[in-house]
Write a protein that holds these residues in place. Sequence first.
Motif, PDB file in Angstrom:
ATOM      1  N   ARG A  20      -0.476   9.966  -0.779  1.00 32.89           N
ATOM      2  CA  ARG A  20      -0.472   9.951   0.696  1.00 32.89           C
ATOM      3  C   ARG A  20       0.094  11.250   1.259  1.00 32.89           C
ATOM      4  O   ARG A  20      -0.429  11.799   2.231  1.00 32.89           O
ATOM      5  N   LEU A  21       1.150  11.749   0.652  1.00 32.22           N
ATOM      6  CA  LEU A  21       1.777  12.988   1.117  1.00 32.22           C
ATOM      7  C   LEU A  21       0.797  14.157   1.048  1.00 32.22           C
ATOM      8  O   LEU A  21       0.651  14.926   2.008  1.00 32.22           O
ATOM      9  N   PHE A  22       0.101  14.264  -0.079  1.00 34.63           N
ATOM     10  CA  PHE A  22      -0.832  15.378  -0.254  1.00 34.63           C
ATOM     11  C   PHE A  22      -2.093  15.217   0.596  1.00 34.63           C
ATOM     12  O   PHE A  22      -2.775  16.196   0.871  1.00 34.63           O
ATOM     13  N   GLU A  23      -2.388  13.988   1.029  1.00 32.72           N
ATOM     14  CA  GLU A  23      -3.510  13.762   1.945  1.00 32.72           C
ATOM     15  C   GLU A  23      -3.167  14.161   3.374  1.00 32.72           C
ATOM     16  O   GLU A  23      -4.051  14.537   4.142  1.00 32.72           O
ATOM     17  N   THR A  24      -1.895  14.060   3.751  1.00 34.13           N
ATOM     18  CA  THR A  24      -1.524  14.170   5.160  1.00 34.13           C
ATOM     19  C   THR A  24      -0.703  15.399   5.546  1.00 34.13           C
ATOM     20  O   THR A  24      -0.673  15.757   6.720  1.00 34.13           O
ATOM     21  N   VAL A  25      -0.044  16.029   4.600  1.00 32.96           N
ATOM     22  CA  VAL A  25       0.833  17.156   4.922  1.00 32.96           C
ATOM     23  C   VAL A  25       0.140  18.462   4.545  1.00 32.96           C
ATOM     24  O   VAL A  25      -0.348  18.609   3.423  1.00 32.96           O
TER      25      VAL A  25
END
Length: 149
Positions: A65-70
């Motif tokens: 999720r972090l790498f998808e959104t940040v």
Amino acid sequence: MRAHIREVLLRKLDQTAERRREALVEFFGVTMGEADQRATERLAEIVPPLLPQLYEKWIAMFLDRLFETVPMPQLETLCDGTDDNNAALILIYLMFLESERMEKQIDKDLHQYGLAQTGNDSDMGDLASCYIRAKMAQLGREIKGLDKK
């Protein structure tokens, strides 16, 4: 960067057996106010550690999720290894765990864990769920500087 973030999170979550026992005794003392000290210590000794696979699963979900959104430049800054950015990563992870989606996922995983440990009795999963929530709240207070432990 994924490996760095995983390491930061696991390092903070990982405990020695003694620290884990102390945390459980403290948790049981608060949640089971009428139990005596010896009973809470014995209970803490028999509670099995949560499977590392659960932590790995939740961290992997967080990383995805972090790498998808940040954006990448912000990720690079977060992964610079400074204490402030490591604390920020842990805080972001805790916020992720507190999301409605992850609350449901954690409950599901802990329920399945409890059933696997005790057959049809989900008490162990419920106990683990309460402990995880208390530990995450403690870590959040530590990161925010509200708890000196």
